[in-house]
Design a protein around this motif. Structure first.
Motif, mmCIF file in Angstrom:
data_model
loop_
_atom_site.group_PDB
_atom_site.id
_atom_site.type_symbol
_atom_site.label_atom_id
_atom_site.label_comp_id
_atom_site.label_asym_id
_atom_site.label_seq_id
_atom_site.Cartn_x
_atom_site.Cartn_y
_atom_site.Cartn_z
ATOM 1 N N THR A 1 51.450 24.773 31.045
ATOM 2 C CA THR A 1 50.521 23.883 31.752
ATOM 3 C C THR A 1 49.300 24.683 32.191
ATOM 4 O O THR A 1 49.295 25.908 32.158
ATOM 5 N N VAL A 2 48.293 23.952 32.633
ATOM 6 C CA VAL A 2 47.063 24.594 33.106
ATOM 7 C C VAL A 2 47.377 25.567 34.239
ATOM 8 O O VAL A 2 46.938 26.728 34.240
ATOM 9 N N ASN A 3 48.168 25.080 35.203
ATOM 10 C CA ASN A 3 48.546 25.955 36.325
ATOM 11 C C ASN A 3 49.233 27.222 35.840
ATOM 12 O O ASN A 3 48.966 28.323 36.325
ATOM 13 N N GLU A 4 50.134 27.054 34.866
ATOM 14 C CA GLU A 4 50.886 28.201 34.377
ATOM 15 C C GLU A 4 49.977 29.207 33.691
ATOM 16 O O GLU A 4 50.218 30.414 33.733
ATOM 17 N N HIS A 5 48.917 28.715 33.052
ATOM 18 C CA HIS A 5 47.964 29.640 32.453
ATOM 19 C C HIS A 5 47.371 30.549 33.520
ATOM 20 O O HIS A 5 47.255 31.761 33.335
ATOM 21 N N PHE A 6 46.987 29.955 34.643
ATOM 22 C CA PHE A 6 46.383 30.772 35.694
ATOM 23 C C PHE A 6 47.393 31.738 36.277
ATOM 24 O O PHE A 6 47.085 32.878 36.591
ATOM 25 N N ARG A 7 48.625 31.279 36.398
ATOM 26 C CA ARG A 7 49.658 32.180 36.916
ATOM 27 C C ARG A 7 49.869 33.339 35.951
ATOM 28 O O ARG A 7 50.117 34.473 36.377
ATOM 29 N N LEU A 8 49.785 33.043 34.680
ATOM 30 C CA LEU A 8 50.047 34.071 33.680
ATOM 31 C C LEU A 8 49.071 35.238 33.829
ATOM 32 O O LEU A 8 49.453 36.401 33.710
ATOM 33 N N ILE A 9 47.807 34.923 34.097
ATOM 34 C CA ILE A 9 46.846 36.016 34.220
ATOM 35 C C ILE A 9 46.716 36.477 35.671
ATOM 36 O O ILE A 9 45.783 37.176 36.028
ATOM 37 N N ARG A 10 47.693 36.084 36.481
ATOM 38 C CA ARG A 10 47.733 36.485 37.891
ATOM 39 C C ARG A 10 46.441 36.175 38.629
ATOM 40 O O ARG A 10 45.906 37.010 39.346
ATOM 41 N N SER A 11 45.979 34.966 38.423
ATOM 42 C CA SER A 11 44.767 34.547 39.104
ATOM 43 C C SER A 11 45.074 34.238 40.567
ATOM 44 O O SER A 11 46.133 33.738 40.891
ATOM 45 N N SER A 12 44.134 34.551 41.449
ATOM 46 C CA SER A 12 44.320 34.179 42.846
ATOM 47 C C SER A 12 44.042 32.688 42.972
ATOM 48 O O SER A 12 43.399 32.085 42.110
ATOM 49 N N ALA A 13 44.559 32.090 44.069
ATOM 50 C CA ALA A 13 44.336 30.662 44.268
ATOM 51 C C ALA A 13 42.847 30.378 44.381
ATOM 52 O O ALA A 13 42.345 29.363 43.895
ATOM 53 N N ALA A 14 42.128 31.308 45.001
ATOM 54 C CA ALA A 14 40.686 31.116 45.176
ATOM 55 C C ALA A 14 39.977 31.069 43.827
ATOM 56 O O ALA A 14 39.104 30.238 43.591
ATOM 57 N N ALA A 15 40.372 31.989 42.936
ATOM 58 C CA ALA A 15 39.711 32.017 41.625
ATOM 59 C C ALA A 15 39.973 30.725 40.876
ATOM 60 O O ALA A 15 39.083 30.177 40.220
ATOM 61 N N GLN A 16 41.222 30.252 40.960
ATOM 62 C CA GLN A 16 41.530 29.010 40.248
ATOM 63 C C GLN A 16 40.747 27.857 40.844
ATOM 64 O O GLN A 16 40.239 26.995 40.121
ATOM 65 N N ALA A 17 40.653 27.853 42.181
ATOM 66 C CA ALA A 17 39.902 26.772 42.828
ATOM 67 C C ALA A 17 38.450 26.803 42.374
ATOM 68 O O ALA A 17 37.832 25.762 42.118
ATOM 69 N N GLN A 18 37.895 27.999 42.264
ATOM 70 C CA GLN A 18 36.495 28.108 41.833
ATOM 71 C C GLN A 18 36.332 27.557 40.414
ATOM 72 O O GLN A 18 35.367 26.847 40.107
ATOM 73 N N ALA B 1 37.470 29.329 31.601
ATOM 74 C CA ALA B 1 37.837 29.600 32.991
ATOM 75 C C ALA B 1 38.787 30.791 33.080
ATOM 76 O O ALA B 1 38.651 31.656 33.947
ATOM 77 N N LEU B 2 39.749 30.849 32.186
ATOM 78 C CA LEU B 2 40.687 31.972 32.181
ATOM 79 C C LEU B 2 39.952 33.276 31.900
ATOM 80 O O LEU B 2 40.215 34.295 32.533
ATOM 81 N N ALA B 3 39.058 33.219 30.933
ATOM 82 C CA ALA B 3 38.314 34.428 30.583
ATOM 83 C C ALA B 3 37.549 34.947 31.787
ATOM 84 O O ALA B 3 37.560 36.136 32.089
ATOM 85 N N TRP B 4 36.880 34.054 32.520
ATOM 86 C CA TRP B 4 36.105 34.493 33.682
ATOM 87 C C TRP B 4 37.015 35.060 34.743
ATOM 88 O O TRP B 4 36.678 36.055 35.390
ATOM 89 N N THR B 5 38.188 34.411 34.930
ATOM 90 C CA THR B 5 39.087 34.867 35.984
ATOM 91 C C THR B 5 39.639 36.251 35.693
ATOM 92 O O THR B 5 40.026 36.971 36.609
ATOM 93 N N MET B 6 39.677 36.628 34.431
ATOM 94 C CA MET B 6 40.209 37.943 34.104
ATOM 95 C C MET B 6 39.211 39.047 34.422
ATOM 96 O O MET B 6 39.458 40.209 34.122
ATOM 97 N N GLN B 7 38.067 38.665 34.989
ATOM 98 C CA GLN B 7 37.040 39.622 35.398
ATOM 99 C C GLN B 7 36.671 40.567 34.279
ATOM 100 O O GLN B 7 36.899 41.776 34.356
ATOM 101 N N PRO B 8 36.114 40.003 33.226
ATOM 102 C CA PRO B 8 35.768 40.836 32.079
ATOM 103 C C PRO B 8 34.570 41.729 32.382
ATOM 104 O O PRO B 8 33.776 41.423 33.266
ATOM 105 N N ARG C 1 25.859 34.478 37.802
ATOM 106 C CA ARG C 1 26.648 34.799 38.988
ATOM 107 C C ARG C 1 27.133 36.240 38.975
ATOM 108 O O ARG C 1 27.152 36.915 39.989
ATOM 109 N N THR C 2 27.598 36.670 37.818
ATOM 110 C CA THR C 2 28.338 37.930 37.785
ATOM 111 C C THR C 2 27.636 39.050 37.017
ATOM 112 O O THR C 2 28.086 40.187 37.049
ATOM 113 N N ASN C 3 26.576 38.723 36.285
ATOM 114 C CA ASN C 3 25.864 39.707 35.486
ATOM 115 C C ASN C 3 26.724 40.345 34.390
ATOM 116 O O ASN C 3 26.442 41.450 33.935
ATOM 117 N N VAL C 4 27.785 39.649 33.987
ATOM 118 C CA VAL C 4 28.615 40.177 32.902
ATOM 119 C C VAL C 4 27.918 39.885 31.571
ATOM 120 O O VAL C 4 27.494 38.754 31.337
#
Lengths: 295, 611, 254
Positions: B475-492, B522-529, B559-562
């Protein structure tokens, strides 16, 4: 068929079925995560039973500790198989891994016989193991109840882990696509080794309990029962955990009915005939995904 | 026409002698010598083993036929040998002459093979293996029933074979068996070298492609199974006449597995290999026992070995099989062929095919104004990148790309230009992909060319693929859990892409294409590339959705200059967000400039060619 | 060369998991004509070819080859009707020698008996020799006769593609389907391939080509088709089609 006979058929089906389901679930987890079809489950079951025997008879440890020791030892062995052998075969043809697990089962059996000999050895008895309980009119011995309980609990724990823990999510991710999982920083090799360990642990648990139910252990019979995982997963669907549950009960039911009407010799062949029928009629099994039919 | 002649004039040779042609005579020489020694000098026991070897070799040849040529895994050797043996035993009870009995054995094998091959037609490897496993158990029980119902509790006894008035036994039987083996070998060679062999090989390589080429796959698979089963049943009949007894205990699953070992150890797809494998597996236990007996008893392992030798003998073939699978999967025949190849290369000068890359004339990249201005050191510097796939297909030939800090760089070009290959070369290949990469790829100053995806992702390079960008059963939630995203990052992420919140518990397999792309981004951004690679963001998406997503990409960079390297087929979406643009064509960069300077005509010309 | 077949598609539909990969496609190819198909990635071109070939079954619609319906036939049956198809990658048959691979192409039109082959019947030996000679001749047409006994995997990529096309042509098909014949090739190899294909295009064989090299395809085709999102976007001569603004937009997004 008298109600007494029917009752014992049902209890037997539930006991055998839950043990088959346990082995089946381990098999499916391994298959989905690594694509390996493991023909060596039976050999692991036998080894586990012998470990319990030695623990109880030679080390005089309480039975439940023997169980845990055996399950953990075989689980670790499964992980080592991956690290030592199957890790190098990642990406190989399916039939190479099939033959490798076949060869592995031969070597395991040889080692088992070398250490413990070929004769039948009696398993230690569960205290109050022979007392009959009657639940809804169906007779169960204490050993039967232990078997069913152990399987149900283990399967439930596995399901829970797969659904809720990060490790479980990672395992399901690797099962979907190991390449994508690697891109998402999942340790794919670690997950594969874990899948091997879990699958071996399930086989070990089933093997230990089965030998208790049967009352003895020898190099051949439990192994033969181990191969029955194939009718279980083919009927259920080779990549479906739920399928393993249903498949386990169905195969056990078929076996018990056949035993009653035709006698013991036909028990295995008819289970395999059921496998053939399923392959003809619906190759992906009752709950398997479509992709599986093209393997 | 001139170029065509030039190509052949490059003298592309096959190599002096194809390696396999060296292995075959070597294998045969060994076998002929062994056979001669056996006949003339061997003891009675040796001759007995020799006869067994020949019979097992016939069976192994049958297995090699179905497994090595047609590519189907079968563990039915024991079952088919049982069929042949029992049919022969029964035929002799009816006083049928030897040759007729053997023919009947073949016919029975063919029929059973047809019956068991039919369901396996639609299915492949795994299912034929299981089908034959089922056959094994069914056959064992049927054999036992047959014995008990006819009162032959100790099995059937079989009279000595005869041809006319001549009874075959001892040396004459051995000669007869050798003749059979030779005839079988000749027939198989004829088949393998001509149309049937080619058809089976094509089926083994790729069934669907074989069907497209025009091969009736089902007919050929079935014919292979039926005839190879007939051959294996023949060996069962021979075994019956050789041991003069047929007992159900012989034809176990372990017995079947010894033949699998023979074929693998000998080398799949080789006649001499199958015979060599049969020889090795059959005599290994005896050789080992002899050797163990001769060991001085003072050696440390000696007593353990001699106590356990019978167990080891039983499992020896399993050990040999595993060793070969791990270290020499092509078997003895493969090892001989490889050795022959090395000798051949050493003997004769061999002109290798000229690497395709040097044949092409490369147009120099065109730079428009602006991109040559010196700026900060690039985060990603690709220089002279070349990529050749295993098939020899040249994907990239000398690619130069820079990505500077905080930049969005777009790589354009039509399909097949090498854009995706470039991204993959940067993010890394697994060893199983078997590509050859050369050149330089530096990321934040460190060389990463040829690295694995595990390494590059650890360094902070995140790739959003064109296909397989999400896990269908998570599920979408599980994807975020998989990459150990914080709740804040997922909310963003859910702020930016509201559909992700609505579909949070839905498995990703049920999301629409656009939603999947949102999740992947979203997952890619959360992984802080530290560097984001995006492959074909707009593929399969409606233009409006594609525009929204590319805009969100730019917002992320703001936002991040990546820095972002974006591969796109959709030129307008790419030009909307990119700072600089590269255009690729046929594996190289042909144009680069600031995004503002790219004119519609340039792109049209480069896409549609000179018109 | 034999005369070309007429190919007609009518209302062909093929979906994958809810996505219409080929969406109500209808067109015809006249005998001897060369039709080029272009379109952005994911437009459904390869799926279309696979449907014509029988690799995928059309869910609705009909495909006829010279008045014979082929949409329900299996791939080898369609090939036996005179259809030849090249592959995008020759990865699968690397161990075949070039001549052996070319000989595969003619299997659909041959009758092989296992028994006579096994015993080495003289007739079989003669026909095998004939086949080898034919295969060498087919390769010679592209100047590859010297490579007849090399393994395909060891040849340069462009030569591999040419061997594949030789395999298609050796069977003397009436309809040829080519799947990206120039992809992955260097510019020199591409010239050789397009020379060969132009020669074939001028003959009486009907051809359908998919490729991404728009200049190559517009040079060689009599008519062109543009696909997008599984549907037919445009049909006509290359000049007409490439001048259309909606085609340009589909391709470039401009």
């Amino acid at each position: 068929m008298s109600s007494g006979v029917l009752g014992s058929l049902i209890s037997n089906t539930l006991v055998l079925g839950s043990l088959y389901a346990l082995v089946g679930v381990g098999f499916v987890i391994l298959f989905r995560s690594t694509g390996v079809v493991n023909f060596a489950q039976g050999a692991l079951m036998v080894l586990a039973a012998y470990l319990v025997y030695t623990c109880a008879e030679s080390l005089h440890l309480p039975l439940w500790i023997c169980f845990i020791v055996s399950m953990v030892a075989i689980g670790v062995l499964g992980g080592l198989f991956y690290v030592g052998m199957f890790r190098r075969m990642v990406g190989a043809d399916l039939f190479v891994t099939v033959i490798a697990t076949l060869g592995l089962s031969v070597v395991l059996q040889m080692v088992t016989i070398m250490i413990w000999g070929a004769q039948v050895r009696p398993m230690p008895e569960l205290p109050s193991g022979k007392t009959l309980f009657s639940i809804v009119g169906i007779p169960f011995t204490a050993v039967d109840l232990v078997a069913i309980l152990l399987s149900v609990v283990l399967i439930a724990i596995l399901e829970l882990c797969l659904r809720k823990t990060i490790l479980g999510i990672a395992t399901r991710a690797v099962a979907d696509s190991s390449h994508l999982a690697a891109l998402m920083k999942v340790r794919v090799h670690g997950i594969s080794a874990l899948a091997w360990a879990v699958s071996a642990l399930c086989a070990a648990a089933a093997g230990c309990v089965l030998s208790l139910v049967v009352g003895s252990v020898d190099p051949v019979s439990i192994g033969q029962l181990g191969l029955l995982v194939f009718p279980v997963v083919i009927i259920g669907g080779v990549d479906s955990v739920n399928g393993a549950l249903i498949g386990g009960i169905l195969v056990a039911a078929i076996q018990n009915v056949v035993q009653y009407y035709l006698g013991g010799n036909w028990v295995d062949p008819l289970a395999y005939a059921a496998l053939l029928v399923m392959l003809l009629v619906r190759p992906r099994g009752l709950f398997g995904s479509r992709a599986v039919a093209r393997i | 026409m001139r170029e065509r002649a030039a190509l052949t004039r490059q003298k592309i040779l096959a190599g002096p002698v194809p390696a396999k042609r060296l292995a075959e005579p070597a294998g045969w020489a060994v076998l002929v010598l062994a056979a001669l020694w056996l006949m003339l000098l061997g003891s009675v026991f040796d001759q007995y083993i020799g006869g067994l070897v020949i019979i097992y070799a016939v069976s192994a040849l049958g297995l090699d036929w179905i497994q090595g040529r047609a590519g189907q895994v079968s563990i039915g050797s024991a079952a088919f040998m049982a069929v042949g043996a029992y049919v022969t035993a029964t035929a002799t009870e009816w006083h049928v002459p030897t040759l007729v009995a053997l023919l009947m054995a073949c016919a029975a094998g063919a029929i059973v093979g047809l019956v068991f091959g039919l369901p396996a037609l639609r299915l492949r490897h795994l299912y034929l293996a299981l089908s034959t496993l089922a056959l094994q158990f069914i056959t064992q029980t049927v054999a036992l029933q047959y014995e008990t119902s006819t009162g032959n509790f100790a099995g059937f006894s079989v009279p000595e074979p005869n041809i006319g008035s001549l009874t075959l036994s001892g040396r004459s039987l051995l000669v007869a068996l050798t003749v059979v083996l030779v005839l079988v070998t000749i027939c198989l060679r004829n088949l393998y070298r001509r149309a049937p062999g080619r058809a089976w090989q094509a089926i083994r390589e790729n069934q669907m492609a074989a069907a497209v080429i025009g091969i009736d796959v089902n007919r050929w698979k079935l014919s292979a199974f039926a005839t190879s089963s007939a051959l294996i049943s023949l060996s069962g009949g021979l075994l019956a006449y050789y041991t003069l007894r047929v007992f159900d205990d012989t034809f176990t699953l372990t017995f079947a597995l010894t033949f699998v070992a023979m074929v693998i150890v000998g080398g799949l797809g080789s006649i001499s290999g199958a015979i060599l494998g049969a020889t090795l597996i059959t005599i290994a236990p005896y050789v080992l026992s002899d050797w163990t007996n001769d060991l001085p008893s003072t050696m440390p392992l000696a007593s353990w070995l001699s106590n356990n030798i019978s167990y080891i003998d039983n499992g020896l073939y399993g050990i040999i099989l595993l060793l070969f699978l791990l270290y020499q999967p092509r078997g003895i025949a493969g090892a001989l062929a490889a050795a022959g190849q090395r000798i051949a290369t050493w003997i004769g000068p061999r002109e290798r095919p000229v690497p395709a890359a040097s044949l092409s004339a490369a147009p120099a990249p065109v730079h428009a104004n602006g991109s040559q201005a010196p700026g900060p050191a690039p985060v990603l510097a690709v220089r002279d990148l070349q990529l050749v796939y295993r098939t020899g297909a040249l994907a990239l030939s000398s690619v130069d790309i820079d990505v500077r800090p905080g930049e969005i760089v777009a790589v354009l070009g039509r399909n097949g230009a090498g854009k995706t290959s470039t991204l993959r070369a940067i993010s890394g290949f697994f060893r199983a992909d078997r590509v050859r990469v050369s050149g330089s790829v530096t990321f934040e100053g460190r060389q990463i060319v040829g690295a694995s995806p595990t390494l590059t992702s650890r360094r902070g390079i995140v790739l959003v693929q064109e296909r397989d960008k999400v896990f269908p059963s998570l599920t979408v939630n599980e994807h975020f859990r998989l990459i150990r995203s914080s709740a804040a990052a997922q909310a963003q992420a859910e702020e930016i892409f509201p559909p992700l919140r609505e579909r949070a518990s839905s498995p990703a397999g049920l999301l629409s294409g656009g939603e999947r792309q949102m999740l992947a981004l979203a997952l890619a951004w959360t992984m802080q590339p530290r560097l984001l690679l995006v492959d074909e963001l707009s593929l399969g998406l409606a233009p409006a959705v594609a525009k929204r997503l590319t805009a969100s990409l730019r917002d992320f960079r703001d936002r991040t200059n990546v820095p972002i390297l974006l591969v796109e087929q959709n030129v307008s979406a790419a030009l909307d967000v990119a700072d600089r643009v590269y255009i690729m064509e046929a594996g190289r960069v042909v144009f680069t400039s600031d995004a503002d300077n790219v004119s519609r005509d340039t792109v049209l010309n480069l896409s549609f060619g000179q018109r | 060369m034999t005369s070309g077949a007429r190919l007609t598609l009518s209302g062909v539909l093929r979906t994958f998991g809810g996505i219409r990969a080929v969406d109500d496609v209808s067109f015809g190819v006249a005998p001897g004509e060369t039709l080029g198909i272009i379109g952005p990635n994911g437009a459904g071109k390869s799926v279309l070819l696979n449907v014509i070939n029988g690799v995928y079954l059309a869910e609705s619609g009909t495909i006829t080859l010279d008045d014979v319906r082929i949409d329900r036939l299996r791939p080898h049956q369609i090939t036996a009707h005179g259809v030849g198809r090249s592959f995008q990658s020759t990865e699968q048959f690397r161990d075949f020698r070039a001549a052996e691979y070319v000989m595969l192409g003619r299997m659909a039109h041959q009758r092989t008996s296992l028994f006579t082959t096994a015993v080495g019947w003289p007739g079989v030996r003669r026909s095998e020799q004939d086949e080898v000679t034919r295969a060498e001749a087919a390769l010679d047409r592209f100047g590859l006769a010297g490579l007849a006994f090399s393994r395909i995997g060891e040849l340069p990529y462009g030569a591999q593609k040419l061997v594949d096309i030789a395999r298609v042509l050796a069977a003397e098909p009436r309809l040829i389907l080519l799947d990206e014949p120039t992809s992955g090739t260097t510019s020199v190899e591409r010239t050789i391939i397009s020379d060969v294909l132009e020669e074939v295009a001028r003959s009486e064989v009907t051809m359908v080509i998919i490729d991404h090299d728009v200049s190559f395809i517009s040079d060689i085709s009599d008519r062109m088709l543009v696909m997008n999102y599984g549907r037919l976007l445009a049909q006509g001569t290359p000049e007409e089609v490439l001048a259309r603004p909606d085609v340009i937009e589909a391709y470039l997004g401009i």
